[in-house]
Design an enzyme around this catalytic site. Structure first.
Site, PDB file in Angstrom:
ATOM      1  N   ARG A 162       0.833  -1.211   0.000  1.00  0.00           N
ATOM      2  CA  ARG A 162       0.000   0.000   0.000  1.00  0.00           C
ATOM      3  C   ARG A 162       0.874   1.270   0.000  1.00  0.00           C
ATOM      4  NH1 ARG A 162      -3.174  -3.745  -0.553  1.00  0.00           N
ATOM      5  NH2 ARG A 162      -5.271  -3.902   0.334  1.00  0.00           N
ATOM      6  N   SER A 237     -10.517  -0.660   3.342  1.00  0.00           N
ATOM      7  CA  SER A 237      -9.727  -0.744   4.578  1.00  0.00           C
ATOM      8  C   SER A 237      -9.333   0.657   5.006  1.00  0.00           C
ATOM      9  CB  SER A 237      -8.443  -1.532   4.346  1.00  0.00           C
ATOM     10  OG  SER A 237      -8.736  -2.820   3.898  1.00  0.00           O
ATOM     11  N   GLU A 333      -4.620   3.834   6.110  1.00  0.00           N
ATOM     12  CA  GLU A 333      -4.117   3.728   4.732  1.00  0.00           C
ATOM     13  C   GLU A 333      -4.851   4.733   3.843  1.00  0.00           C
ATOM     14  OE1 GLU A 333      -5.639   1.547   1.549  1.00  0.00           O
ATOM     15  OE2 GLU A 333      -5.818  -0.268   2.769  1.00  0.00           O
TER      16      GLU A 333
HETATM   17  N1  EPU Z   1     -10.416 -10.442  10.872  1.00  0.00           N
HETATM   18  C1  EPU Z   1     -11.057 -10.433  12.090  1.00  0.00           C
HETATM   19  N2  EPU Z   1     -12.028  -9.501  12.301  1.00  0.00           N
HETATM   20  C2  EPU Z   1     -12.388  -8.607  11.341  1.00  0.00           C
HETATM   21  C3  EPU Z   1     -11.718  -8.609  10.101  1.00  0.00           C
HETATM   22  C4  EPU Z   1     -10.727  -9.558   9.880  1.00  0.00           C
HETATM   23  O1  EPU Z   1     -10.765 -11.247  12.985  1.00  0.00           O
HETATM   24  O2  EPU Z   1     -13.292  -7.809  11.607  1.00  0.00           O
HETATM   25  C5  EPU Z   1      -9.401 -11.492  10.597  1.00  0.00           C
HETATM   26  C6  EPU Z   1      -9.948 -12.522   9.599  1.00  0.00           C
HETATM   27  O3  EPU Z   1     -10.659 -13.534  10.239  1.00  0.00           O
HETATM   28  C7  EPU Z   1      -8.692 -13.052   8.964  1.00  0.00           C
HETATM   29  C8  EPU Z   1      -7.772 -11.841   8.961  1.00  0.00           C
HETATM   30  O4  EPU Z   1      -8.290 -10.945   9.940  1.00  0.00           O
HETATM   31  O5  EPU Z   1      -8.103 -14.046   9.758  1.00  0.00           O
HETATM   32  C9  EPU Z   1      -7.646 -11.182   7.607  1.00  0.00           C
HETATM   33  O6  EPU Z   1      -8.922 -10.717   7.173  1.00  0.00           O
HETATM   34  P1  EPU Z   1      -9.270 -10.497   5.596  1.00  0.00           P
HETATM   35  O7  EPU Z   1      -8.946 -11.729   4.825  1.00  0.00           O
HETATM   36  O8  EPU Z   1     -10.644  -9.959   5.519  1.00  0.00           O
HETATM   37  O9  EPU Z   1      -8.212  -9.467   5.065  1.00  0.00           O
HETATM   38  P2  EPU Z   1      -7.566  -8.147   5.706  1.00  0.00           P
HETATM   39  O10 EPU Z   1      -6.152  -8.408   6.016  1.00  0.00           O
HETATM   40  O11 EPU Z   1      -8.434  -7.652   6.804  1.00  0.00           O
HETATM   41  C10 EPU Z   1      -6.654  -7.208   3.423  1.00  0.00           C
HETATM   42  C11 EPU Z   1      -6.722  -5.941   2.626  1.00  0.00           C
HETATM   43  C12 EPU Z   1      -8.065  -5.834   1.880  1.00  0.00           C
HETATM   44  C13 EPU Z   1      -8.178  -7.036   0.960  1.00  0.00           C
HETATM   45  C14 EPU Z   1      -8.068  -8.319   1.795  1.00  0.00           C
HETATM   46  C15 EPU Z   1      -8.045  -9.555   0.948  1.00  0.00           C
HETATM   47  C16 EPU Z   1      -5.318  -4.351   3.817  1.00  0.00           C
HETATM   48  C17 EPU Z   1      -5.261  -3.132   4.662  1.00  0.00           C
HETATM   49  N3  EPU Z   1      -6.528  -4.780   3.497  1.00  0.00           N
HETATM   50  O12 EPU Z   1      -7.641  -7.134   4.457  1.00  0.00           O
HETATM   51  O13 EPU Z   1      -8.006  -4.665   1.075  1.00  0.00           O
HETATM   52  O14 EPU Z   1      -9.412  -7.019   0.256  1.00  0.00           O
HETATM   53  O15 EPU Z   1      -6.840  -8.329   2.569  1.00  0.00           O
HETATM   54  O16 EPU Z   1      -6.849  -9.580   0.209  1.00  0.00           O
HETATM   55  O17 EPU Z   1      -4.273  -4.898   3.458  1.00  0.00           O
HETATM   56  C18 EPU Z   1      -8.584  -2.346   0.920  1.00  0.00           C
HETATM   57  O18 EPU Z   1      -7.375  -2.113   0.892  1.00  0.00           O
HETATM   58  O19 EPU Z   1      -9.435  -1.425   0.869  1.00  0.00           O
HETATM   59  C19 EPU Z   1      -9.038  -3.732   1.090  1.00  0.00           C
HETATM   60  C20 EPU Z   1     -10.316  -4.037   1.262  1.00  0.00           C
END
Ligand code: EPU
Length: 338
Positions: A162, A237, A333
């Protein structure tokens, strides 16, 4: 060229914040852009693209330039691959659908990301194991001070998680006008292991997915977790996932053995900020019209009439709570316009 006055920016930012632009101008051609940049009666210029990664906390006193440059052209192709040049104002997801209709592979995992193509390099957008930098060839940008077009190679963009040159040293100096991407025409490199893509495919009984199947799986996963900005204002995010050192990770995981994490190098781990925020009790909470999304705690939402300052206040409250509970600093971000 038409310059309007006192224009509400509510429909131009996906958070749906009702800030006003003192002056507003739609940019449809490169000539428009260079002409308006030369106009000295508007010394403060504010560049607005898809408005999907910003939080407006005040009115904009100067001239807002809404970048609406359109066009997708194939600039080179052979049997294996194709180079496409995409103008900055093309909507990202519509571009993804266009590539799928032509059976060009590479963007399918990045389906349904809000915003326009011109801003995709600024934060090196990414999802489900693929980042813009994986398909990026170069981009063209107009230097604000000289109106000259400069080409930035992938190396010159200094892409990170990012992150890019345009968010750091190059901030405020350039307007990206087009992006060139390299996509596959055959032997597509499918990436199904990240997140729950393979689970979603299996659920639909798909064993040998096409790029379209992957896109559909990503769309289904994203729609189940992330709010549609047309229905509920948000900027995806709001925070970046924090990166911590091995030592800090050891302490953290001893205290929180159930926490999800990704090892990203020999020296560092990434912890999902959504998990940290949920543990602090914020998931689904609402404070006036500012809230934390029910299905993904990383996403802040505007239930209707929240101001940018209210969303920012909530963000600060969350950052403080996470730091106090876990001794980890999370950072936005989203580009906060203060
Ligand atoms: N999780 C929780 N609670 C929540 C949200 C997530 O416990 O409320 C846990 C999930 O269970 C999982 C982990 O956190 O174990 C990761 O969650 P998720 O797969 O939803 O991905 P993320 O790391 O929260 C990132 C990106 C997203 C992208 C997803 C999928 C960033 C800041 N965000 O989210 O990007 O869609 O991975 O690749 O890196 C964006 O940048 O706007 C965006 C949506």
């Amino acid at each position: 060229m038409k310059i309007e006055q006192q224009v509400s920016l509510k429909k131009y930012n996906t958070f749906g914040i009702d800030a006003k632009a003192a002056f507003f101008c739609e940019i449809n051609t490169l000539k428009h852009l260079s002409d308006v940049l030369k106009r000295s009666e508007y010394p403060d210029k504010f560049i607005l693209s898809g408005g999907s990664n910003m939080l407006l906390t005040r009115d904009i006193e100067g001239l807002v330039l809404h970048i609406n440059l359109k066009g997708i052209t194939v600039s080179q192709e052979n049997e294996e691959a194709v180079l496409i040049k995409v103008m900055a104002g093309e909507n990202w997801h519509e571009l993804v659908l266009w590539t799928l209709a032509h059976n060009y592979g590479g963007l399918e995992n990045m389906s349904l990301i809000p915003g326009n193509t011109g801003t995709s390099p600024i934060q090196n957008i990414g999802a489900y194991g693929v980042e813009l930098k994986d398909v990026f060839v170069d981009c063209e940008a107009m230097e604000i001070s000289t109106q000259k077009i400069k080409t930035f190679s992938k190396e010159a963009c200094h892409f990170g998680y990012r992150e890019s040159y345009f968010k750091n040293e190059g901030k405020g100096k350039y307007i990206i006008t087009s992006v060139t991407l390299k996509l596959t025409r055959k032997n597509h490199q499918l990436n199904t292991s990240y997140g729950s893509i393979d689970v979603a495919l299996a659920k639909n009984g798909i064993k040998n997915p096409t790029i379209k199947d992957i896109s559909e799986a990503v769309i289904a996963i994203r729609s189940s977790k992330l709010p549609d900005p047309k229905v509920l204002g948000n900027s995806g995010s709001f925070f970046k996932n924090p990166i911590i050192s091995n030592e800090d990770f050891e302490l953290f995981s001893k205290k929180n053995p159930e926490a999800p994490y990704y090892k990203i190098s020999d020296e560092a781990y990434k912890i999902p900020a959504g998990w940290l925020i949920e543990q602090c009790g914020f998931k689904g909470k609402r404070f006036g019209d500012a809230g934390v999304h029910v299905n993904q705690a990383l996403v802040l939402v505007n239930y209707g009439n929240a101001t940018g300052a209210e969303i920012l206040g909530l963000a600060h409250k969350i950052m403080k709570a996470v730091e106090e509970k876990f001794n980890i600093r999370i950072l936005p971000e989203v580009n906060i316009i203060k």
